[in-house]
Design an enzyme around this catalytic site. Structure first.
Site, PDB file in Angstrom:
ATOM      1  CE  LYS A  89      -3.482   2.519   2.636  1.00  0.00           C
ATOM      2  NZ  LYS A  89      -4.192   2.639   3.919  1.00  0.00           N
ATOM      3  CG  HIS A 101       6.824 -16.380   0.181  1.00  0.00           C
ATOM      4  ND1 HIS A 101       7.209 -17.298  -0.748  1.00  0.00           N
ATOM      5  CD2 HIS A 101       7.945 -16.048   0.853  1.00  0.00           C
ATOM      6  CE1 HIS A 101       8.500 -17.530  -0.633  1.00  0.00           C
ATOM      7  NE2 HIS A 101       8.974 -16.780   0.327  1.00  0.00           N
ATOM      8  CG  ASN A 115      14.820 -11.668  -1.329  1.00  0.00           C
ATOM      9  OD1 ASN A 115      14.191 -12.023  -2.307  1.00  0.00           O
ATOM     10  ND2 ASN A 115      14.860 -12.379  -0.220  1.00  0.00           N
ATOM     11  CG  ASN A 124       2.356   1.400   7.786  1.00  0.00           C
ATOM     12  OD1 ASN A 124       1.946   0.349   8.257  1.00  0.00           O
ATOM     13  ND2 ASN A 124       1.673   2.075   6.885  1.00  0.00           N
ATOM     14  CE1 TYR A 125      -2.850   5.128  12.214  1.00  0.00           C
ATOM     15  CE2 TYR A 125      -3.781   3.058  12.991  1.00  0.00           C
ATOM     16  CZ  TYR A 125      -3.873   4.424  12.822  1.00  0.00           C
ATOM     17  OH  TYR A 125      -4.985   5.093  13.258  1.00  0.00           O
ATOM     18  CB  ALA A 161      15.156 -15.242  10.550  1.00  0.00           C
ATOM     19  NE  ARG A 178      17.590 -15.454  15.924  1.00  0.00           N
ATOM     20  CZ  ARG A 178      18.071 -15.240  14.715  1.00  0.00           C
ATOM     21  NH1 ARG A 178      17.351 -14.570  13.832  1.00  0.00           N
ATOM     22  NH2 ARG A 178      19.265 -15.678  14.380  1.00  0.00           N
TER      23      ARG A 178
END
Length: 197
Positions: A89, A101, A115, A124-125, A161, A178
């Site tokens: 958006k 995905h 990537n 973003n909000y 990740a 992490r």
């Protein structure tokens, strides 16, 4: 297909496809099946399958879908891949950028050859205002990473990740957030622990 739609030569339009409003489909595109495109421009040689595109521009030779949603002034560069269950958006993606995905990109500007890993989202909000995310050329995000806007990732950054990125990252960096892994053996929830005497 609305009367206001322009379809250039050598376009394939599959069943269950709707082309509406001020839409242009350039030569050599393959649209559908099961696709809705409204008030958008689709560049030459692009494939769009089982997807929804509103008020957006997709430049040439892109692959969109299945099950992608582009809305609100999105611009997709040439050679991009936008895949399964990706929502974009009010964002701009450079050339040869991939979000294959399970991702959300909102109010974002991405460079070339970025990537986006599975499960990456831009937060973003903040409950009141929308904030921008900038991701520069050749940056890669790991699976299930969260980019908390406003934030800028430099060129050639690798996001590990599961990272939650809350501050800007310089060029050529690896960011991992992490904590140390803990394994608690023979653990039981309090509800299953024997009562204290």
């Amino acid at each position: 297909i609305d009367a206001t739609v322009t379809v250039e030569p050598d376009v394939v339009i599959e069943p269950e496809t709707h082309l509406r409003g001020n839409t242009t489909i350039a030569a050599g595109c393959h649209i559908g099946p099961g696709t809705l495109i409204e008030n958008s421009t689709i560049g030459a040689g692009t494939t769009v399958r089982y997807s929804v595109i509103n008020d957006s521009t997709v430049k040439g030779t892109a692959q969109i879908g299945p099950y992608s949603h582009l809305r609100g002034e999105v611009i997709i560069g040439t050679g991009c891949r936008i895949g399964n269950f990706v929502e974009i958006k009010k964002s701009q993606l450079g050339n040869n950028t991939k979000a294959s995905h399970l991702s959300y990109l909102g109010n974002s500007t991405l460079g070339d050859k970025v990537n986006i890993g599975a499960g990456t989202i831009t937060a973003n909000y903040d409950g009141v205002n929308k904030h921008p995310t900038v991701i520069k050329d050749k940056t890669k995000t790991g699976s299930n990473s969260v980019l908390v806007a406003p934030v800028t990732l430099g060129e050639n950054v690798t996001v590990g990740a599961g990272a939650v990125v809350t501050k800007d990252v310089d060029d050529n960096c690896l960011i991992v957030t992490r904590g140390e892994r803990r394994v608690i053996k023979d653990w039981q929830p309090k509800s299953k622990q024997p009562p204290k005497e």
